[in-house]
Design a protein around this motif. Structure first.
Motif, PDB file in Angstrom:
ATOM      1  N   PRO A 142       0.824  -1.209   0.000  1.00 16.29           N
ATOM      2  CA  PRO A 142       0.000   0.000   0.000  1.00 16.29           C
ATOM      3  C   PRO A 142       0.862   1.263   0.000  1.00 16.29           C
ATOM      4  CG  PRO A 142       0.118  -0.913   2.200  1.00 16.29           C
ATOM      5  CD  PRO A 142       0.820  -1.892   1.308  1.00 16.29           C
ATOM      6  N   PRO A 143       0.273   2.408  -0.317  1.00 16.71           N
ATOM      7  CA  PRO A 143       1.010   3.668  -0.245  1.00 16.71           C
ATOM      8  C   PRO A 143       1.619   3.866   1.137  1.00 16.71           C
ATOM      9  CG  PRO A 143      -1.090   3.989  -1.349  1.00 16.71           C
ATOM     10  CD  PRO A 143      -1.110   2.589  -0.811  1.00 16.71           C
ATOM     11  N   GLY A 144       2.878   4.297   1.157  1.00 17.83           N
ATOM     12  CA  GLY A 144       3.566   4.546   2.419  1.00 17.83           C
ATOM     13  C   GLY A 144       4.286   3.353   2.991  1.00 17.83           C
ATOM     14  N   ALA A 145       4.055   2.163   2.449  1.00 16.65           N
ATOM     15  CA  ALA A 145       4.649   0.953   3.020  1.00 16.65           C
ATOM     16  C   ALA A 145       6.173   0.918   2.875  1.00 16.65           C
ATOM     17  CB  ALA A 145       4.038  -0.286   2.373  1.00 16.65           C
ATOM     18  N   LEU A 146       6.705   1.638   1.889  1.00 16.26           N
ATOM     19  CA  LEU A 146       8.147   1.617   1.640  1.00 16.26           C
ATOM     20  C   LEU A 146       8.815   2.931   2.043  1.00 16.26           C
ATOM     21  CD1 LEU A 146       8.129  -0.118  -1.879  1.00 16.26           C
ATOM     22  CD2 LEU A 146       8.288  -1.170   0.389  1.00 16.26           C
ATOM     23  N   LYS A 147       8.168   3.692   2.881  1.00 15.09           N
ATOM     24  CA  LYS A 147       8.679   5.008   3.249  1.00 15.09           C
ATOM     25  C   LYS A 147      10.102   4.919   3.817  1.00 15.09           C
ATOM     26  CE  LYS A 147       7.550   9.169   5.897  1.00 15.09           C
ATOM     27  NZ  LYS A 147       6.571   9.809   6.813  1.00 15.09           N
ATOM     28  N   GLY A 148      10.986   5.691   3.170  1.00 14.59           N
ATOM     29  CA  GLY A 148      12.367   5.753   3.643  1.00 14.59           C
ATOM     30  C   GLY A 148      13.230   4.566   3.261  1.00 14.59           C
ATOM     31  N   LYS A 149      12.696   3.623   2.486  1.00 10.61           N
ATOM     32  CA  LYS A 149      13.421   2.400   2.131  1.00 10.61           C
ATOM     33  C   LYS A 149      13.889   2.420   0.675  1.00 10.61           C
ATOM     34  CE  LYS A 149      12.554   0.185   6.079  1.00 10.61           C
ATOM     35  NZ  LYS A 149      11.679   1.143   6.803  1.00 10.61           N
ATOM     36  N   ILE A 150      14.849   1.559   0.377  1.00 10.71           N
ATOM     37  CA  ILE A 150      15.232   1.276  -1.007  1.00 10.71           C
ATOM     38  C   ILE A 150      14.526  -0.012  -1.414  1.00 10.71           C
ATOM     39  CG2 ILE A 150      17.110   0.654  -2.582  1.00 10.71           C
ATOM     40  CD1 ILE A 150      18.985   2.337  -0.820  1.00 10.71           C
ATOM     41  N   ALA A 151      13.646   0.073  -2.378  1.00 10.05           N
ATOM     42  CA  ALA A 151      12.934  -1.112  -2.868  1.00 10.05           C
ATOM     43  C   ALA A 151      13.848  -1.891  -3.809  1.00 10.05           C
ATOM     44  CB  ALA A 151      11.659  -0.704  -3.592  1.00 10.05           C
ATOM     45  N   GLN A 172       9.144  -4.015 -14.900  1.00 14.70           N
ATOM     46  CA  GLN A 172       9.731  -3.762 -13.587  1.00 14.70           C
ATOM     47  C   GLN A 172      10.923  -2.815 -13.674  1.00 14.70           C
ATOM     48  OE1 GLN A 172      10.086  -7.914 -12.659  1.00 14.70           O
ATOM     49  NE2 GLN A 172      12.313  -7.906 -12.824  1.00 14.70           N
ATOM     50  N   ARG A 173      11.460  -2.624 -14.874  1.00  9.85           N
ATOM     51  CA  ARG A 173      12.462  -1.585 -15.093  1.00  9.85           C
ATOM     52  C   ARG A 173      11.816  -0.273 -15.506  1.00  9.85           C
ATOM     53  NH1 ARG A 173      15.310  -2.076 -20.411  1.00  9.85           N
ATOM     54  NH2 ARG A 173      13.861  -0.399 -20.992  1.00  9.85           N
ATOM     55  N   THR A 174      10.876  -0.344 -16.472  1.00 10.54           N
ATOM     56  CA  THR A 174      10.326   0.888 -17.023  1.00 10.54           C
ATOM     57  C   THR A 174       9.388   1.607 -16.062  1.00 10.54           C
ATOM     58  OG1 THR A 174       8.542  -0.353 -18.102  1.00 10.54           O
ATOM     59  CG2 THR A 174      10.548   0.038 -19.388  1.00 10.54           C
ATOM     60  N   GLN A 175       8.608   0.843 -15.280  1.00 12.06           N
ATOM     61  CA  GLN A 175       7.629   1.446 -14.377  1.00 12.06           C
ATOM     62  C   GLN A 175       7.945   1.217 -12.903  1.00 12.06           C
ATOM     63  OE1 GLN A 175       5.098   3.414 -15.512  1.00 12.06           O
ATOM     64  NE2 GLN A 175       6.046   3.136 -17.509  1.00 12.06           N
ATOM     65  N   GLY A 176       8.835   0.283 -12.613  1.00 15.65           N
ATOM     66  CA  GLY A 176       9.121  -0.067 -11.227  1.00 15.65           C
ATOM     67  C   GLY A 176       9.549   1.091 -10.344  1.00 15.65           C
ATOM     68  N   PRO A 177      10.490   1.925 -10.785  1.00 12.83           N
ATOM     69  CA  PRO A 177      10.896   3.047  -9.933  1.00 12.83           C
ATOM     70  C   PRO A 177       9.742   3.991  -9.599  1.00 12.83           C
ATOM     71  CG  PRO A 177      12.501   2.693 -11.665  1.00 12.83           C
ATOM     72  CD  PRO A 177      11.331   1.825 -11.990  1.00 12.83           C
ATOM     73  N   LEU A 178       8.891   4.255 -10.568  1.00 11.62           N
ATOM     74  CA  LEU A 178       7.746   5.130 -10.342  1.00 11.62           C
ATOM     75  C   LEU A 178       6.790   4.514  -9.328  1.00 11.62           C
ATOM     76  CD1 LEU A 178       6.431   7.792 -11.300  1.00 11.62           C
ATOM     77  CD2 LEU A 178       5.236   6.450 -13.040  1.00 11.62           C
ATOM     78  N   GLU A 179       6.545   3.204  -9.456  1.00  8.55           N
ATOM     79  CA  GLU A 179       5.655   2.526  -8.522  1.00  8.55           C
ATOM     80  C   GLU A 179       6.257   2.465  -7.116  1.00  8.55           C
ATOM     81  OE1 GLU A 179       2.629   1.678  -9.046  1.00  8.55           O
ATOM     82  OE2 GLU A 179       2.582   2.104 -11.195  1.00  8.55           O
ATOM     83  N   GLY A 184       6.470   5.319  -1.309  1.00  9.39           N
ATOM     84  CA  GLY A 184       7.328   5.974  -0.341  1.00  9.39           C
ATOM     85  C   GLY A 184       8.796   5.646  -0.418  1.00  9.39           C
ATOM     86  N   ALA A 185       9.221   4.809  -1.377  1.00 12.37           N
ATOM     87  CA  ALA A 185      10.628   4.435  -1.477  1.00 12.37           C
ATOM     88  C   ALA A 185      11.495   5.637  -1.836  1.00 12.37           C
ATOM     89  CB  ALA A 185      10.814   3.335  -2.505  1.00 12.37           C
ATOM     90  N   VAL A 186      12.721   5.637  -1.322  1.00 10.98           N
ATOM     91  CA  VAL A 186      13.668   6.709  -1.629  1.00 10.98           C
ATOM     92  C   VAL A 186      14.686   6.268  -2.671  1.00 10.98           C
ATOM     93  CG1 VAL A 186      13.402   7.853   0.595  1.00 10.98           C
ATOM     94  CG2 VAL A 186      15.142   6.042   0.323  1.00 10.98           C
ATOM     95  N   GLY A 187      14.662   4.998  -3.032  1.00 10.39           N
ATOM     96  CA  GLY A 187      15.552   4.465  -4.051  1.00 10.39           C
ATOM     97  C   GLY A 187      14.989   3.167  -4.580  1.00 10.39           C
ATOM     98  N   TYR A 188      15.521   2.719  -5.730  1.00  8.93           N
ATOM     99  CA  TYR A 188      14.998   1.506  -6.366  1.00  8.93           C
ATOM    100  C   TYR A 188      16.129   0.761  -7.042  1.00  8.93           C
ATOM    101  CZ  TYR A 188      12.060  -1.437  -9.435  1.00  8.93           C
ATOM    102  OH  TYR A 188      11.456  -2.490 -10.084  1.00  8.93           O
ATOM    103  N   LEU A 189      16.216  -0.528  -6.784  1.00  6.95           N
ATOM    104  CA  LEU A 189      17.164  -1.415  -7.454  1.00  6.95           C
ATOM    105  C   LEU A 189      16.382  -2.563  -8.073  1.00  6.95           C
ATOM    106  CD1 LEU A 189      20.005  -1.621  -4.771  1.00  6.95           C
ATOM    107  CD2 LEU A 189      20.043  -0.315  -6.915  1.00  6.95           C
ATOM    108  N   VAL A 190      16.709  -2.902  -9.317  1.00  6.14           N
ATOM    109  CA  VAL A 190      16.006  -3.974 -10.005  1.00  6.14           C
ATOM    110  C   VAL A 190      17.039  -4.927 -10.601  1.00  6.14           C
ATOM    111  CG1 VAL A 190      15.861  -2.668 -12.183  1.00  6.14           C
ATOM    112  CG2 VAL A 190      14.242  -4.520 -11.732  1.00  6.14           C
TER     113      VAL A 190
END
Length: 456
Positions: A142-151, A172-179, A184-190
């Motif tokens: 849900p929204p906010g579940a990844l707050k402050g985390k790197i997904a 998961q590359r093209t839309q993953g960072p946006l999702e 609430g994520a502050v970073g994204y690694l795929v």
């Protein structure tokens, strides 16, 4: 006897004469095919591009060198009306990048920033990761579940011949960072959209997410899975820099072999001239440039075609813009485009071909099917579903298109990585591609086929 005469007079000819005409046409197409199988043009073109220009991202001096290379190459090969069509597009430029696990078991990670990624704050970004083994598992948060985390998403890309996995997993590359940012994520690694097991990450574009986003080498994604499974919080530090040029200069490079009877009727083929930066852009898409350029030259050398053959080196496919700009610039001639085709899946053998609905029943395309059958090409009765990103806007405007499916079994081992280099191209497979395209271009340019009029 040429096919034009055969098509016009078939009804008046006795059966024996019709058979002789078909035999003559098949002989001519086979000669074009066989010449292409031994012609060195395609190899020389891709070798020249990757050696003399190398990687060529939009917005860099290398792309300007690629433009000049394209003009010189087409002119040297005898193309006419060689010119540059200029436009501007947004360009993302990579800077210094690094990633590491800082706790509880410190170690380096191999990454490549995704195109359109935001940079990290000065000094880097350090945060705990939340790891998902499937993309859907992240979407379920849900929204906010990844707050402050790197997904971190580690779902693997299956190896397929038809590249279908790229469409399914690539999101998961093209839309993953946006999702991830929405949650609430502050970073994204795929995990790289890759079928390789090397420690070479694979880049590519993403929707501008507003957070730093990078691709992990596949072994590094699996390493993070093992670390996360130990039950202790895993903390990662990202340090990524990048810049954006809002209106970077870009160019589509065009050359023609003008038709002798119907020059206004145009067959458009090509590949994209730009590339990502880790490798030298050999399979993506130096090979496509080489295949279509060589095929048009060979088809046009057999005899000056009735219709015009046009080769386009699209100048901004990876970051977008070139296809839309081309369609816009040529809006007034869409109705006169006989057919469009694009080569943009490396240099693996063509194993399947799809033509506009109903056109396989036309005598010229029947000959095409027979001509390429010895090359291992299967003809679909269904129309093509996708022609390529740089002809998508032209197709949408109404142009018919073809789809020649290459064997993608190895393509995603190399795609968008430092392994995209000339040595990965097999000359015999490159030549098979040229032979298929040259046969099609020769028969289409010298026949009366109307792909729009064909009925399913």
């Amino acid at each position: 006897m040429r096919f034009l005469v055969a098509a016009a007079c078939a009804a008046a000819l006795p059966a024996h004469a019709q058979d002789l005409t078909a035999q003559s046409l098949a002989t001519e197409a086979a000669a074009v095919r066989d010449k292409a199988l031994s012609d060195p043009t395609a190899w020389r073109v891709v070798e020249s591009l990757t050696s003399e220009v190398g990687a060529r991202p939009v917005g860099t001096p290398a792309m300007a060198r690629a433009r000049d290379w394209g003009v010189a190459t087409l002119a040297a090969l005898g193309f006419e009306n060689v010119h540059v069509e200029s436009f501007t597009t947004r360009a993302w430029i990579r800077g210094e990048e690094s990633a590491e696990v800082v706790g509880p078991w410190p170690q380096r990670l191999q990454i490549l920033g995704l195109g359109n990624s935001a940079p990290t704050p000065k000094g880097g970004l350090t945060a705990e990761i939340v790891l998902f083994r499937t993309y859907q598992a992240m979407l379920d948060q849900p929204p906010g579940a990844l707050k402050g985390k790197i997904a971190v998403v580690t779902q693997a890309t299956p190896r397929t011949q038809d590249a279908s996995s790229y469409g399914l997993i690539g999101v998961q590359r093209t839309q993953g960072p946006l999702e991830a940012a929405k949650r609430g994520a502050v970073g994204y690694l795929v995990r790289s959209i890759s079928t390789a097991d090397t420690r070479l990450p694979h880049t590519g574009s993403t929707a501008a997410p507003g957070i730093p986003a990078a691709a992990l080498a596949t072994p590094d994604a699996e390493q993070l899975e093992r670390l996360a499974a130990r039950g202790k919080p895993v903390t990662v530090r990202l340090d990524m820099s990048s810049s954006v040029i809002a209106a970077a200069p870009a160019w589509n490079v065009v050359g023609e072999i003008r038709g002798r009877e119907r020059p206004e009727e145009v067959i458009v083929v090509g590949g994209h001239l730009d590339s990502w930066d880790p490798g030298t852009g050999a399979i993506d898409d130096g090979a496509g440039i080489a295949i279509t350029t060589a095929a048009a030259r060979i088809a046009g050398q057999a005899q000056r075609p009735r219709r015009t053959l046009r080769v386009v080196m699209w100048g901004s496919e990876e970051q977008g813009g070139s296809g839309d700009e081309y369609a816009k610039a040529h809006a007034d001639e869409i109705a006169r485009i006989v057919v469009a085709g694009e080569s943009d899946l490396g240099a693996g053998r063509i194993w399947r071909a799809a033509l506009p609905a109903g056109s396989l029943d036309h005598p010229a395309m029947s000959v095409f099917a027979a001509t390429v059958s010895p090359l291992g090409v299967l003809m679909l009765r269904e129309p093509p579903k996708y022609g390529g990103s740089d002809i998508a806007a032209t197709i949408k405007a109404g142009a018919p298109f073809v789809q020649f499916s290459q064997d993608a079994d190895r393509y995603f081992d190399l795609h968008h990585s430092a392994d995209d280099t000339l040595d990965k191209i097999k000359p015999d497979e490159l030549a098979q591609n040229v032979a298929v395209w040259a046969s099609f271009l020769y028969l289409t340019a010298n026949s009366d086929i109307d792909f729009r009029a064909a009925k399913p």
